[in-house]
Design a protein around this motif. Structure first.
Motif, short mmCIF file in Angstrom:
data_model
loop_
_atom_site.label_atom_id
_atom_site.label_comp_id
_atom_site.label_asym_id
_atom_site.label_seq_id
_atom_site.Cartn_x
_atom_site.Cartn_y
_atom_site.Cartn_z
N THR A 99 0.85 -1.19 0.00
CA THR A 99 0.00 0.00 0.00
C THR A 99 0.88 1.24 0.00
N ASP A 100 0.28 2.36 -0.33
CA ASP A 100 1.04 3.61 -0.36
C ASP A 100 1.70 3.88 0.99
N ASP A 101 0.91 3.72 2.03
CA ASP A 101 1.42 4.03 3.38
C ASP A 101 2.61 3.14 3.74
N ASN A 102 2.42 1.82 3.50
CA ASN A 102 3.50 0.89 3.88
C ASN A 102 4.77 1.15 3.07
N HIS B 87 3.44 5.72 -4.46
CA HIS B 87 2.04 5.49 -4.74
C HIS B 87 1.92 4.27 -5.67
N THR C 126 5.74 3.90 1.63
CA THR C 126 6.34 5.17 2.04
C THR C 126 7.06 5.01 3.37
N ARG C 127 6.42 4.25 4.28
CA ARG C 127 7.01 4.08 5.62
C ARG C 127 8.29 3.24 5.56
#
Lengths: 257, 420
Positions: A226-229, A239, A231-232
């Protein structure tokens, strides 16, 4: 690819490991299943190679367990491209025959049957014509294919690859990934691959483990990528987009969806 | 170890020929693995560790070769059990080389050995090789090559890609350790006879030359051995023909194989041309060296009425007891009818030794023109003699009118004889 396929081949549970006093992995858990591709992704030095070495038994975990529910399988391994000595005067066929060394007797020499098997393995990756060429004179892509042929010549149940597409051009990289997918789908081989190629992860892996500073988040690609994972774990805004049915990982805010 | 080379240019140095050819042929089969793993410095470090172990044997008055083996194997085993020997890196090997060299010198300085023995320990002396020493080298190196041949596929995988080999269940570290233990034994035993310089040269130079030919692994192994044999033979021939230091001549010949093979790879004619240049260069060298390791014979001139060339061999096959002195004299005289019959005798001195022996009791009784005469005799000694000086005299037998001949340098085996 909604759920990881096949029965569990390997269970890594809460493993911590490292080199000397340095811990490169902390509490990592991961399942590897038959017929599935598991990708380890993360920045340089995050612990991908260490996790591979733990799986291969080259490093003992300081804590946690590595369990093989159905017994230790036959293993094939493709190390990083620069792991082998490039000055050896060996042919591509010689390199593939090395993959049969552990299965031969101590004093036995590879015979006609083993040579035939090695040639078939080269043919599997479209490099049969390179059999008698010196390994050191091959291109990076050709070497990777020869090493892949060596890794599968003994029909492994688990294939482990460390950054197999690093340094390869797009054509070689795409072809190699397709070969891996074929091995997984047709031969039911479990594949664990450490890579920086997010495209490989996004479209050809079943399970992904995002790793950062020795800590991992593992699960089905759909759930983890996912985008969040991203990025983290990768430390930069990313994205995940769908382009013509293919997942594409883009810098966040790039404008393409 | 005489007889098989009679009538050849190597007649005077059978030990050097046998020892050199055995080591020169077999050592490259081990050296190729060292070169391929790019741990060449490991070879010279092991040789130096072996020298330190041998030197320790001299200090402790223990059998030096077994102790040298023990020390070298111990260090290799400890290093190999702590981490992969191949990953030690140049810096660690350099440190090991320095420490081993320093320890060898320190041990020597604390031992009762004299300069000859120091030189023997640190640099070896192929020219002094006895048949027993050559046999030990031959058996040891043959066993080492047999190990490499028997476990070829395991060693190849473990050295080519240790990580993958280990991942596939091969004990890569164990196979590497076995290789280095074999290497340690081979270098220790070989260096004791051929010297560390020559052992190291034989280890790495023929494989480097063979690799220039770009053949497969097995062919490169065979070529390394063949080139080692050829280079050693060429070096021996150079040493004999140009009166040069044997070990250095062999090393130089082995090194010249590299440009020869590189030229051959481009075009065989180019390789032959380079080889011809090397041979021409060797032929241009004049035999002017005075070298205690090597055969010497210089013309001892006596204005008139005769000329005599005397060549000596001296050997001490066991500690103390006796020295065997062999001599060959080439005499030329014409119309020697006047005056007292002249004799030629040798006075040997050194390390408590004093001996006088008549070689030619009456030169005038010899056939006119050129003639050759030889003989040998034993000189009893109480202790081991390391250096003996010889003086040739000529004059009427048992007369005080004798005169020294011009300086003569004698062939020596086992101890150093020089005549002034």
């Amino acid at each position: 690819m909604a759920e990881p396929v096949g029965e569990p081949l390997l269970r890594v549970r809460e493993v911590s490991a490292g080199y000397g006093r340095h811990r490169a992995l902390h509490d990592v858990s991961l399942d590897v299943r038959r017929g599935g591709v598991t990708a380890l992704v993360g920045p340089n030095g995050c612990g991908k190679t260490t996790l591979l070495r733990v799986i291969l038994g080259l490093i003992r975990p300081a804590e946690g367990t590595v369990a093989w529910p159905a017994g230790r399988p036959r293993v094939g391994y493709v190390p990083q491209a620069d792991a082998s000595e490039q000055v050896f005067p060996v042919s591509a066929l010689d390199v593939v025959l090395m993959g049969l060394t552990p299965s031969l007797g101590l004093l036995a020499r590879p015979g006609r049957a083993q040579r035939q098997r090695a040639r078939e393995s080269l043919a599997r990756f479209d490099v049969a014509t390179l059999a008698d060429r010196p390994f050191r004179e091959l291109s990076g892509g050709q070497r990777q294919r020869v090493l892949l042929a060596r890794a599968v010549v003994a029909d492994p149940e688990l294939l482990v690859l460390d950054e197999p597409v690093r340094g390869l051009d797009v054509v070689s990289s795409t072809s190699l990934v397709a070969s891996l997918r074929r091995l997984s789908d047709e031969a039911g081989m479990a594949i664990v691959v450490a890579t920086h190629s997010l495209d490989l992860v996004a479209n050809d892996a079943d399970v992904v483990a995002l790793i950062r500073e020795g800590r991992a988040l593992a699960g089905p690609v759909e759930d983890v990528l996912t985008d969040d994972n991203l990025t983290r774990f990768l430390g930069t805004p990313l994205h995940v987009a769908l382009v013509e049915g293919q997942r594409v990982v883009l810098p966040a805010g790039g404008g393409r969806t | 170890m005489t007889g098989w080379l009679d009538g050849t240019p190597f007649e005077a140095i059978p030990g050097a020929v046998a020892g050199g050819l055995v080591a020169g042929t077999l050592m490259p089969a081990l050296g190729l693995w060292v070169v391929l793993q790019r741990v060449v410095f490991l070879g010279v470090t092991l040789a130096q560790i072996a020298a330190a172990g041998v030197a320790l044997g001299l200090v402790l008055d223990l059998p030096s070769l077994p102790l040298g083996l023990f020390v070298t194997l111990g260090i290799v085993t400890i290093a190999g059990s702590r981490r992969r020997v191949t990953r030690l890196g140049d810096a660690s090997l350099g440190a090991g080389f320095c420490v081993a060299s320093a320890l060898a010198l320190l041990f020597i300085s604390r031992s009762a050995a004299d300069l000859d023995e120091v030189r023997h320990v640190l640099h070896g002396n192929l020219i002094y090789a006895t048949s027993d020493a050559v046999t030990v080298v031959a058996v040891t190196l043959s066993l080492g090559v047999a190990v490499v041949a028997l476990f070829y596929k395991e060693l190849l995988f473990a050295t080519f890609d240790a990580e993958t080999a280990a991942a596939l269940g091969l004990r890569a570290r164990g196979w590497q350790l076995l290789l280095f233990l074999v290497l340690a034994v081979a270098l220790t035993v070989s260096a004791r006879t051929t010297g560390s310089l020559l052992s190291f040269g034989m280890l790495v130079l023929p494989p480097l030359a063979a690799l220039r030919l770009h053949r497969g692994m097995t062919a490169t192994l065979v070529l390394s051995c063949g080139l080692g044999f050829i280079g050693t033979l060429a070096g021996l021939a150079l040493a004999v023909s140009a009166d040069l230091h044997v070990e250095s001549s062999i090393v130089l010949s082995l090194f010249l194989l590299i440009p020869v093979c590189a030229g051959w790879r481009r075009h065989p004619a180019l390789g032959l041309a380079v080889a011809a240049l090397a041979v021409a260069g060797g032929a241009a060298l004049e035999p002017v060296r005075e070298d205690p390791h090597h055969e010497h014979h210089e013309r001892a001139t006596q204005p008139d009425p005769f000329h005599v060339d005397v060549r000596l061999e001296a050997s001490q096959p066991r500690v103390g007891g006796a020295i065997r002195v062999g001599w060959t004299a080439e005499v030329h005289h014409e119309h020697m009818h006047e005056g007292e019959p002249p004799a030629v005798w040798l006075l040997l001195t050194g390390d408590g030794l004093f001996d006088q022996h008549v070689l030619l009791p009456d030169v005038s009784a010899l056939p006119e023109g050129d003639s050759t005469h030889s003989g040998s005799y034993l000189v009893e000694t109480r202790d081991r003699v390391h250096r003996v000086e010889g003086q040739l005299w000529s004059g009427p037998a048992e007369s005080l009118d004798a005169e020294p001949l011009d300086p003569v340098h004698a062939l020596v085996q086992g101890c150093d004889v020089s005549a002034h």
